[in-house]
Structure formats: C-alpha cells, structure tokens
Design a protein around this motif. Structure first.
Motif, PDB file in Angstrom:
ATOM      1  N   SER A 182      30.233  40.535  34.179  1.00 60.77           N
ATOM      2  CA  SER A 182      31.299  41.370  34.732  1.00 60.77           C
ATOM      3  C   SER A 182      31.028  42.859  34.499  1.00 60.77           C
ATOM      4  O   SER A 182      31.585  43.711  35.182  1.00 60.77           O
ATOM      5  N   MET A 183      30.146  43.173  33.534  1.00 61.54           N
ATOM      6  CA  MET A 183      29.771  44.557  33.259  1.00 61.54           C
ATOM      7  C   MET A 183      28.386  44.874  33.827  1.00 61.54           C
ATOM      8  O   MET A 183      27.756  45.868  33.453  1.00 61.54           O
TER       9      MET A 183
ATOM     10  N   GLU B  29      34.251  34.749  30.166  1.00 55.86           N
ATOM     11  CA  GLU B  29      33.495  35.644  29.294  1.00 55.86           C
ATOM     12  C   GLU B  29      34.212  35.951  27.975  1.00 55.86           C
ATOM     13  O   GLU B  29      33.609  36.488  27.057  1.00 55.86           O
ATOM     14  N   ARG B  30      35.452  35.595  27.863  1.00 55.72           N
ATOM     15  CA  ARG B  30      36.231  35.948  26.674  1.00 55.72           C
ATOM     16  C   ARG B  30      35.712  35.310  25.391  1.00 55.72           C
ATOM     17  O   ARG B  30      35.826  35.889  24.316  1.00 55.72           O
TER      18      ARG B  30
ATOM     19  N   ASN C  33      41.467  40.688  26.905  1.00 57.51           N
ATOM     20  CA  ASN C  33      42.301  40.047  27.936  1.00 57.51           C
ATOM     21  C   ASN C  33      41.992  40.541  29.342  1.00 57.51           C
ATOM     22  O   ASN C  33      42.406  39.921  30.310  1.00 57.51           O
ATOM     23  N   ASN C  34      41.268  41.660  29.465  1.00 62.36           N
ATOM     24  CA  ASN C  34      40.909  42.192  30.773  1.00 62.36           C
ATOM     25  C   ASN C  34      39.618  41.595  31.322  1.00 62.36           C
ATOM     26  O   ASN C  34      39.257  41.854  32.464  1.00 62.36           O
TER      27      ASN C  34
END
Length: 142
Positions: A74-75, A49-50, A43-44
């Motif tokens: 995101s990473m 990307e989920r 959820n973060n």
C-alpha cells in the motif's frame, strides 16, 4: 566500539524469517514484535497489512543484532532480497561456525562451502531461503 546492526526488509515474511534466525542463533526478540496495527496509523492501512511486522530485533552475541520489517504494498514498497549486502558472522569457534552455516543452509544456495582459506580463516558463503546473503567465518587469530 561501534556495532553494525543490519536492517532487513522482507516482502511479507519478516516474522517467518526471524523465527528461523532465532532457531539458529537463539535469544529473545528485543521488545517483542511490533506490528503495523500497533502504530498510530495502523487503522488506516488495508486489513491484510495490519498484522505485518513493523519492527523486530534479534540480538546475536553481546553487542550485535539484526532488525527487520515488512515492506508494504500500500506504500509502494518493494524488496530486492539479498541483492545488495551480506551479513558477516564471526563465530567464536570452528564448531559454532559449522552450526551457523549448517542451520542457515536449509533450502539455501551455497556459494562456498565452509573451508580453510588462504588468509587463515575458516569461511563459507551462502544465500538463505529468504534471499539473504551470509558470510560465516572463524579466525584463530581474533
């Protein structure tokens, strides 16, 4: 005896790649497809990307499998697809070697067509449409 299980990283198309590989090698994904949304921190992550693949595994033969994941922007993860490895498939017959090579050849860059080699194997090399490098071989002596 040890097994070698290559782990493949993709820039967002892991599921598409593994469905393609499944169509060639058969089998079922071990444990299904784990998505980043299935993880405790799912959820973060950014919404887009989920649904990406966190882990997938496809058995090939009795003791081998390929595994994969999506790299997440995101990473700050990036992928240089296929530039640093090959996956080597030792087929059980010349016909099976042709089946694998022909299946993987869809939109591929052929480096070496399947042919009898001086060391005795029937062998070919290609880079598939996902940037993964493959060596396909059959040996009468194995």
């Amino acid at each position: 005896m040890p097994t070698i299980n290559p782990y493949l990283n993709f820039q967002g198309n892991t599921e598409e790649a593994f469905i393609f590989y499944q169509s060639i090698f058969g089998g079922e994904f071990i444990g299904g497809i784990t998505r980043f949304s299935d993880t405790p921190e799912g959820n973060n992550l950014p919404e887009n990307e989920r649904d990406k693949v966190m882990h997938i595994a496809l058995p090939i033969g009795d003791r081998n499998m390929i595994m994969g994941t999506d790299a997440l922007e995101s990473m700050n993860q990036t992928v240089e697809q296929g530039s640093n490895f090959y996956i080597s498939i030792q087929a059980d017959s010349k016909e099976q070697a042709d089946q694998y090579f022909n299946g993987l050849s869809d939109e591929a860059e052929i480096e070496m067509e399947m042919q009898n080699m001086f060391w005795g194997d029937y062998f070919g090399m290609l880079t598939d449409k996902f940037g993964i490098k493959w060596m396909v071989s059959f040996s009468e002596n194995s």
